[in-house]
Design a protein around this motif. Structure first.
Motif, mmCIF file in Angstrom:
data_model
loop_
_atom_site.group_PDB
_atom_site.id
_atom_site.type_symbol
_atom_site.label_atom_id
_atom_site.label_comp_id
_atom_site.label_asym_id
_atom_site.label_seq_id
_atom_site.Cartn_x
_atom_site.Cartn_y
_atom_site.Cartn_z
ATOM 1 N N VAL A 1 0.976 8.367 3.742
ATOM 2 C CA VAL A 1 0.990 6.924 3.979
ATOM 3 C C VAL A 1 1.505 6.636 5.384
ATOM 4 O O VAL A 1 2.142 7.471 6.023
ATOM 5 N N GLU A 2 1.247 5.437 5.809
ATOM 6 C CA GLU A 2 1.665 4.958 7.121
ATOM 7 C C GLU A 2 3.197 4.914 7.209
ATOM 8 O O GLU A 2 3.877 4.616 6.239
ATOM 9 N N ASP A 3 3.732 5.200 8.389
ATOM 10 C CA ASP A 3 5.169 5.094 8.618
ATOM 11 C C ASP A 3 5.517 3.653 8.982
ATOM 12 O O ASP A 3 5.045 3.125 9.986
ATOM 13 N N LEU A 4 6.329 3.025 8.161
ATOM 14 C CA LEU A 4 6.698 1.631 8.423
ATOM 15 C C LEU A 4 8.140 1.522 8.908
ATOM 16 O O LEU A 4 8.803 0.514 8.688
ATOM 17 N N GLY A 5 8.621 2.570 9.560
ATOM 18 C CA GLY A 5 9.989 2.531 10.061
ATOM 19 C C GLY A 5 10.984 2.478 8.918
ATOM 20 O O GLY A 5 10.824 3.174 7.919
ATOM 21 N N HIS B 1 0.831 -1.202 0.000
ATOM 22 C CA HIS B 1 0.000 0.000 0.000
ATOM 23 C C HIS B 1 0.868 1.256 0.000
ATOM 24 O O HIS B 1 0.608 2.206 -0.742
ATOM 25 N N VAL B 2 1.922 1.244 0.812
ATOM 26 C CA VAL B 2 2.806 2.413 0.901
ATOM 27 C C VAL B 2 3.479 2.705 -0.442
ATOM 28 O O VAL B 2 3.528 3.852 -0.888
ATOM 29 N N VAL B 3 3.980 1.683 -1.114
ATOM 30 C CA VAL B 3 4.736 1.941 -2.346
ATOM 31 C C VAL B 3 3.837 2.148 -3.566
ATOM 32 O O VAL B 3 4.325 2.530 -4.626
ATOM 33 N N THR B 4 2.538 1.892 -3.424
ATOM 34 C CA THR B 4 1.655 2.085 -4.577
ATOM 35 C C THR B 4 0.691 3.257 -4.390
ATOM 36 O O THR B 4 -0.131 3.534 -5.254
ATOM 37 N N THR B 5 0.787 3.948 -3.264
ATOM 38 C CA THR B 5 -0.062 5.124 -3.042
ATOM 39 C C THR B 5 0.562 6.329 -3.745
ATOM 40 O O THR B 5 1.781 6.519 -3.647
ATOM 41 N N PRO B 6 -0.244 7.124 -4.451
ATOM 42 C CA PRO B 6 0.326 8.293 -5.145
ATOM 43 C C PRO B 6 1.118 9.185 -4.195
ATOM 44 O O PRO B 6 0.754 9.319 -3.019
ATOM 45 N N ALA C 1 11.885 3.631 3.931
ATOM 46 C CA ALA C 1 12.962 4.132 3.085
ATOM 47 C C ALA C 1 12.610 3.949 1.614
ATOM 48 O O ALA C 1 13.070 4.685 0.751
ATOM 49 N N LEU C 2 11.768 2.959 1.347
ATOM 50 C CA LEU C 2 11.428 2.643 -0.033
ATOM 51 C C LEU C 2 10.191 3.382 -0.529
ATOM 52 O O LEU C 2 9.806 3.249 -1.684
ATOM 53 N N ALA C 3 9.580 4.170 0.355
ATOM 54 C CA ALA C 3 8.359 4.882 -0.038
ATOM 55 C C ALA C 3 8.629 5.855 -1.182
ATOM 56 O O ALA C 3 7.718 6.194 -1.936
ATOM 57 N N GLY C 4 9.885 6.278 -1.321
ATOM 58 C CA GLY C 4 10.242 7.213 -2.384
ATOM 59 C C GLY C 4 9.992 6.672 -3.789
ATOM 60 O O GLY C 4 9.893 7.442 -4.742
ATOM 61 N N VAL C 5 9.889 5.356 -3.940
ATOM 62 C CA VAL C 5 9.664 4.789 -5.269
ATOM 63 C C VAL C 5 8.294 5.181 -5.822
ATOM 64 O O VAL C 5 8.041 5.041 -7.009
#
Ligand code: ZN
Length: 147
Positions: free
Chosen positions: A105-109, A95-100, A113-117
């Motif tokens: 988005v939720e903080d997954l610790g 969900h985090v990596v596919t949300t615009p 780091a990969l949310a930037g994708v």
């Protein structure tokens, strides 16, 4: 936000340079291979499940920094968790990596780091390869090695 971004970048670079759990497991209970043709990332994922708990997981493979860091972070995050917890975390991570990028988005610790994708859609597959491979591995009840 730029400081936060630098920090995330550092985590990815660190895990790419010194991937954690970068090895094979002699007798895994679950195994799967993943391939991302868009980028050429290849991954072998070894998992050891005892009862309900993931007691060990490790990976080998070659690919871009994002795919390698993602596998490294994932193996670190899931050791000692139950299979159900791992599957739930997969959903949250996905969900985090596919949300615009313009939506919170939720903080997954460290995994965040990969949310930037999110800003680079072609990279989403790099970041999620390890997780899809994990799902494939866990869906198999017996050891199936193709090599
Ligand atoms: Zn890649």
């Amino acid at each position: 936000m730029s400081d936060l971004r630098d920090l995330y970048q550092e985590v990815i670079l660190d895990h790419n340079k010194r991937p954690r759990n970068f090895r094979a497991i002699d007798v895994p209970t679950h195994f799967a291979e993943g391939y991302n043709p868009l980028c050429g990332d290849r991954l072998k994922l070894y998992v050891k499940v005892d009862g309900d708990v993931i007691t060990d997981l490790a990976f080998l493979g070659s690919g871009c920094a994002i795919s390698k860091a993602s596998a490294s972070l994932m193996t670190d995050a899931l050791r000692g968790r139950t299979v159900a917890e791992a599957q739930a975390l997969f959903e949250r991570f996905h969900h985090v990596v596919t949300t615009p990028p313009d939506q919170p988005v939720e903080d997954l610790g460290k995994l965040s780091a990969l949310a930037g994708v999110r800003e680079f859609p072609v990279r989403v597959k790099c970041a999620s390869l390890a997780w899809h491979t994990l799902k494939a591995a866990l869906d198999r009840t017996t050891l199936t090695s193709t090599e």
